[in-house]
Design an enzyme around this catalytic site. Structure first.
Site, PDB file in Angstrom:
ATOM      1  CB  SER A 144      -8.068  -7.498  -9.450  1.00 57.96           C
ATOM      2  OG  SER A 144      -8.491  -8.806  -9.114  1.00 57.96           O
ATOM      3  CE1 TYR A 157      -7.262  -5.906  -4.220  1.00 52.52           C
ATOM      4  CE2 TYR A 157      -8.632  -7.453  -5.438  1.00 52.52           C
ATOM      5  CZ  TYR A 157      -7.402  -6.877  -5.197  1.00 52.52           C
ATOM      6  OH  TYR A 157      -6.314  -7.270  -5.931  1.00 52.52           O
TER       7      TYR A 157
HETATM    8  N1  LIG Z   1      -1.876 -11.824  -5.599  1.00 56.47           N
HETATM    9  C1  LIG Z   1      -3.050 -11.810  -6.211  1.00 56.47           C
HETATM   10  O1  LIG Z   1      -3.761 -12.847  -6.229  1.00 56.47           O
HETATM   11  C2  LIG Z   1      -3.514 -10.568  -6.941  1.00 56.47           C
HETATM   12  C3  LIG Z   1      -4.556 -10.694  -7.868  1.00 56.47           C
HETATM   13  C4  LIG Z   1      -5.000  -9.560  -8.533  1.00 56.47           C
HETATM   14  C5  LIG Z   1      -4.409  -8.335  -8.296  1.00 56.47           C
HETATM   15  N2  LIG Z   1      -3.397  -8.230  -7.390  1.00 56.47           N
HETATM   16  C6  LIG Z   1      -2.826  -6.904  -7.157  1.00 56.47           C
HETATM   17  O2  LIG Z   1      -1.442  -6.938  -7.411  1.00 56.47           O
HETATM   18  C7  LIG Z   1      -0.783  -5.941  -6.633  1.00 56.47           C
HETATM   19  C8  LIG Z   1       0.421  -6.549  -5.936  1.00 56.47           C
HETATM   20  O3  LIG Z   1      -0.033  -7.513  -5.011  1.00 56.47           O
HETATM   21  P1  LIG Z   1       0.803  -8.812  -4.637  1.00 56.47           P
HETATM   22  O4  LIG Z   1      -0.036  -9.972  -4.983  1.00 56.47           O
HETATM   23  O5  LIG Z   1       2.178  -8.750  -5.186  1.00 56.47           O
HETATM   24  O6  LIG Z   1       0.786  -8.674  -3.032  1.00 56.47           O
HETATM   25  P2  LIG Z   1       1.981  -8.676  -1.958  1.00 56.47           P
HETATM   26  O7  LIG Z   1       2.928  -9.788  -2.218  1.00 56.47           O
HETATM   27  O8  LIG Z   1       1.299  -8.625  -0.631  1.00 56.47           O
HETATM   28  O9  LIG Z   1       2.726  -7.289  -2.229  1.00 56.47           O
HETATM   29  C9  LIG Z   1       2.096  -6.070  -1.962  1.00 56.47           C
HETATM   30  C10 LIG Z   1       3.110  -4.940  -2.064  1.00 56.47           C
HETATM   31  O10 LIG Z   1       2.431  -3.690  -1.793  1.00 56.47           O
HETATM   32  C11 LIG Z   1       3.199  -2.962  -0.856  1.00 56.47           C
HETATM   33  N3  LIG Z   1       2.364  -2.090  -0.037  1.00 56.47           N
HETATM   34  C12 LIG Z   1       1.224  -2.424   0.641  1.00 56.47           C
HETATM   35  N4  LIG Z   1       0.788  -1.364   1.349  1.00 56.47           N
HETATM   36  C13 LIG Z   1       1.648  -0.345   1.117  1.00 56.47           C
HETATM   37  C14 LIG Z   1       1.745   0.996   1.582  1.00 56.47           C
HETATM   38  N5  LIG Z   1       0.877   1.495   2.470  1.00 56.47           N
HETATM   39  N6  LIG Z   1       2.767   1.774   1.147  1.00 56.47           N
HETATM   40  C15 LIG Z   1       3.688   1.268   0.272  1.00 56.47           C
HETATM   41  N7  LIG Z   1       3.642   0.006  -0.199  1.00 56.47           N
HETATM   42  C16 LIG Z   1       2.649  -0.795   0.228  1.00 56.47           C
HETATM   43  C17 LIG Z   1       3.894  -4.037  -0.002  1.00 56.47           C
HETATM   44  O11 LIG Z   1       5.108  -3.500   0.565  1.00 56.47           O
HETATM   45  P3  LIG Z   1       5.373  -3.143   2.102  1.00 56.47           P
HETATM   46  O12 LIG Z   1       4.511  -4.041   2.937  1.00 56.47           O
HETATM   47  O13 LIG Z   1       6.838  -3.373   2.262  1.00 56.47           O
HETATM   48  O14 LIG Z   1       5.010  -1.691   2.196  1.00 56.47           O
HETATM   49  C18 LIG Z   1       4.228  -5.084  -1.052  1.00 56.47           C
HETATM   50  O15 LIG Z   1       5.453  -4.777  -1.673  1.00 56.47           O
HETATM   51  C19 LIG Z   1      -1.834  -5.365  -5.693  1.00 56.47           C
HETATM   52  O16 LIG Z   1      -2.308  -4.136  -6.190  1.00 56.47           O
HETATM   53  C20 LIG Z   1      -2.934  -6.414  -5.724  1.00 56.47           C
HETATM   54  O17 LIG Z   1      -4.194  -5.855  -5.451  1.00 56.47           O
HETATM   55  C21 LIG Z   1      -2.938  -9.322  -6.704  1.00 56.47           C
END
Ligand SMILES: NC(=O)c1ccc[n+]([C@@H]2O[C@H](COP(=O)([O-])OP(=O)(O)OC[C@H]3O[C@@H](n4cnc5c(N)ncnc54)[C@H](OP(=O)(O)O)[C@@H]3O)[C@@H](O)[C@H]2O)c1
Length: 267
Positions: A144, A157
């Site tokens: 991130s 985080y």
């Molecule tokens: N969005 C942002 O602003 C942002 C910024 C920087 C970094 N990130 C990083 O990017 C990555 C993806 O995030 P996103 O923004 O795409 O969020 P998101 O839309 O909430 O997607 C998160 C994904 O992780 C899966 N997940 C969560 N807990 C899990 C578990 N216990 N077992 C298996 N799968 C799990 C969820 O699937 P299920 O709920 O179906 O299991 C979902 O597919 C993360 O690592 C996040 O920290 C995001």
């Protein structure tokens, strides 16, 4: 429908939403087969069907909870038993808690560590030997922008994503001579379900200007180009790049004060 170049197989965790689903679509569009992992099986099944129809690739669904410490091994064992070699690993599944450290039950903190530290590390450890043997591998670990900025009060985080950033660079140094590129992808605010899960959707929508946000597709495009180019760290988007560069010369003490003052999700 795009014409496959070399058919590889990509394992994408967190493929049921946001950045993970965008990675699965991007890689399938380039002719790669995909293994889709997350807990919400119905979403994975629908995405797999979309990718098979749209791109003619093989799409395998593995519903798994990465909070289960047997999860990573079970996922890789299921691939092995189906004769699937993992060439590309997108270590993407993640979320953030939103409470004060001291007030959060340890089992909630442990869930963050299991999903975003232990599972990320174990999945890499499980697939790397095969990648080395075949002299080809691509690993993208979702860190991130937070890992490159002053720490924020309370949240586990940022320390977790700092680990992912550091791990990715260490692995890239070790593995590049074996044909395996590893990239820490460090997005800033990205449109996805992340803030709904974190419970910060209102603050994210009202306090943060649109210029700070990127689409998941733009993040993925830049992240994939970076791992192909052999870059160990990728900060996608001009605004995020400028933010990361601007934060670099900030002395530790000032960073502490800034982190304490400007955390939009402070509780
Ligand atoms: N969005 C942002 O602003 C942002 C910024 C920087 C970094 N990130 C990083 O990017 C990555 C993806 O995030 P996103 O923004 O795409 O969020 P998101 O839309 O909430 O997607 C998160 C994904 O992780 C899966 N997940 C969560 N807990 C899990 C578990 N216990 N077992 C298996 N799968 C799990 C969820 O699937 P299920 O709920 O179906 O299991 C979902 O597919 C993360 O690592 C996040 O920290 C995001």
């Amino acid at each position: 429908m795009s014409v496959p170049t070399t058919s590889r197989t990509a394992l994408v965790t967190g493929a049921s939403a946001g950045i993970g689903a965008a990675f699965a679509r991007h890689l399938a569009a380039q002719g790669n087969n995909v293994v889709l992992v997350a807990r919400r099986e119905d979403r994975l099944v629908a995405l797999a069907e979309e990718l098979r129809r749209g791109y003619g690739v093989t799409a395998t669904v593995i519903a798994a909870d990465l909070n289960d410490n047997a999860g990573p091994r079970s996922i890789v064992d299921q691939c092995t038993s189906q004769g699937i070699d993992i060439d590309i690993l997108i270590n993407n599944a993640g979320f953030s808690g939103n409470g004060a450290f001291a007030d959060t039950p340890f089992e909630d903190l442990a869930r963050e560590i299991q999903v975003m530290v232990t599972a990320v590390t174990e999945l890499a450890h499980l697939v790397i030997p095969g990648m080395k043997e075949r002299r080809y591998g691509r690993i993208v670990n979702l860190s991130s922008l937070a890992a490159l900025l002053p720490p924020a009060a309370s949240l586990l985080y940022t320390p977790i994503k700092s680990y992912v950033l550091n791990l990715s660079q260490a692995l890239d140094m070790e593995l590049k001579p074996h044909g395996v590129n590893v990239t820490a992808l460090c997005p800033g605010f990205t449109h996805s379900e992340f803030h709904d899960v974190m419970g910060t959707r209102d603050a994210a929508s009202t306090k943060l200007p649109g210029i700070l946000w990127q689409s998941a597709e733009d993040v993925v495009r830049e992240g994939w180009d970076a791992v192909e180019a052999g870059k160990a760290v990728c900060v996608p988007g001009t605004v995020n790049k400028l933010t990361a560069a601007g934060a670099k010369p900030i002395p530790t003490r000032l960073g502490y004060v800034l982190g304490r003052t400007f955390n939009p999700f402070k509780n």
